[in-house]
Design a protein around this motif. Sequence first.
Motif, mmCIF file in Angstrom:
data_model
loop_
_atom_site.group_PDB
_atom_site.id
_atom_site.type_symbol
_atom_site.label_atom_id
_atom_site.label_comp_id
_atom_site.label_asym_id
_atom_site.label_seq_id
_atom_site.Cartn_x
_atom_site.Cartn_y
_atom_site.Cartn_z
ATOM 1 N N THR A 70 9.436 4.298 0.088
ATOM 2 C CA THR A 70 9.192 2.991 0.675
ATOM 3 C C THR A 70 10.355 2.053 0.444
ATOM 4 O O THR A 70 10.479 1.033 1.102
ATOM 5 C CB THR A 70 7.918 2.347 0.091
ATOM 6 O OG1 THR A 70 8.077 2.203 -1.318
ATOM 7 C CG2 THR A 70 6.714 3.207 0.380
ATOM 8 N N SER A 111 -1.487 -0.783 4.181
ATOM 9 C CA SER A 111 -0.770 -1.861 3.510
ATOM 10 C C SER A 111 0.559 -2.048 4.239
ATOM 11 O O SER A 111 1.000 -1.173 4.983
ATOM 12 C CB SER A 111 -0.533 -1.524 2.034
ATOM 13 O OG SER A 111 0.207 -0.320 1.916
ATOM 14 N N SER A 113 4.733 -3.225 4.343
ATOM 15 C CA SER A 113 6.012 -3.475 3.671
ATOM 16 C C SER A 113 7.034 -3.855 4.735
ATOM 17 O O SER A 113 7.234 -3.120 5.699
ATOM 18 C CB SER A 113 6.479 -2.225 2.911
ATOM 19 O OG SER A 113 7.791 -2.410 2.397
ATOM 20 N N GLN A 118 6.621 -6.210 -0.189
ATOM 21 C CA GLN A 118 5.295 -5.613 -0.081
ATOM 22 C C GLN A 118 4.277 -6.139 -1.088
ATOM 23 O O GLN A 118 3.187 -5.587 -1.210
ATOM 24 C CB GLN A 118 5.416 -4.099 -0.261
ATOM 25 C CG GLN A 118 6.041 -3.704 -1.591
ATOM 26 C CD GLN A 118 6.277 -2.216 -1.706
ATOM 27 O OE1 GLN A 118 6.127 -1.467 -0.753
ATOM 28 N NE2 GLN A 118 6.652 -1.770 -2.885
ATOM 29 N N LEU A 123 0.161 -8.602 1.964
ATOM 30 C CA LEU A 123 0.926 -7.412 2.335
ATOM 31 C C LEU A 123 0.373 -6.167 1.647
ATOM 32 O O LEU A 123 0.347 -5.080 2.235
ATOM 33 C CB LEU A 123 2.403 -7.591 1.963
ATOM 34 C CG LEU A 123 3.188 -8.652 2.740
ATOM 35 C CD1 LEU A 123 4.537 -8.906 2.077
ATOM 36 C CD2 LEU A 123 3.394 -8.217 4.189
ATOM 37 N N ASP A 124 -0.051 -6.326 0.395
ATOM 38 C CA ASP A 124 -0.522 -5.189 -0.388
ATOM 39 C C ASP A 124 -2.029 -4.965 -0.265
ATOM 40 O O ASP A 124 -2.618 -4.197 -1.028
ATOM 41 C CB ASP A 124 -0.128 -5.349 -1.855
ATOM 42 C CG ASP A 124 -0.406 -6.751 -2.395
ATOM 43 O OD1 ASP A 124 -0.914 -7.594 -1.631
ATOM 44 O OD2 ASP A 124 -0.101 -7.005 -3.571
#
Length: 223
Positions: A70, A111, A113, A118, A123-124
Amino acid sequence: MKEIRFIAALFSSLTLLSGFVFIGFIFYIDISSPLNIILTVFVLFLGIIASGLLFKMMLRRGVISVMSGTYASYDLDELEPNSTSNILKCKPKELVELFQVKKLEYARGLSVSIWGDQVGRKLDVKHTLKAISYDDSLETLTIIFSDFCRLKIVKPNLVLSTKSYLKVVKAKEIIWETNLNEEEGKFYHYKNNGKKIETASNTSWKPHCFDTGIGIQALYMQG
């Protein structure tokens, strides 16, 4: 959880520092004085800086995030998926069609990013896809979630989809909107100017220097 992250980040940074110490030791015993002392001090100085940055980044982003894909460069994403892989490479319009025929289903939600950012601002949080559309004239891909959040991706390029994630490798701009059910929703604007990621918002949010990176994939949504 924070204690585990701290211990893991400390261990990783000390491991990195030990590598620099070893190199400095080799310089010290193999090179004649006084050059050996100068090189050893220089290497140790670099090691302290590098391990300190790694420690801070892992505390900020999480150990797994820093070490996983990620946060990785998107160079490998540009390779064509082979016939045995489950990766589907498509254009924005094709992504819309996949959603319409219900081939983009993530039971646990996604979720978000954005260029590596993130954490926080929902966002999470896991979001459920509600609608996907693409505007040719604006070159904008819009992804709407069922919890009043929305993504707008301007000039998306190289879209990859699997059963576990959905990513847009490159983009010009991304706008993340939350609380759209309220009178004044919140927006977070990310723009790739070719040198860095510029940000703007109608809130007091300011990104940390470790939050985004221009060499990271533009949008990564993990199922």
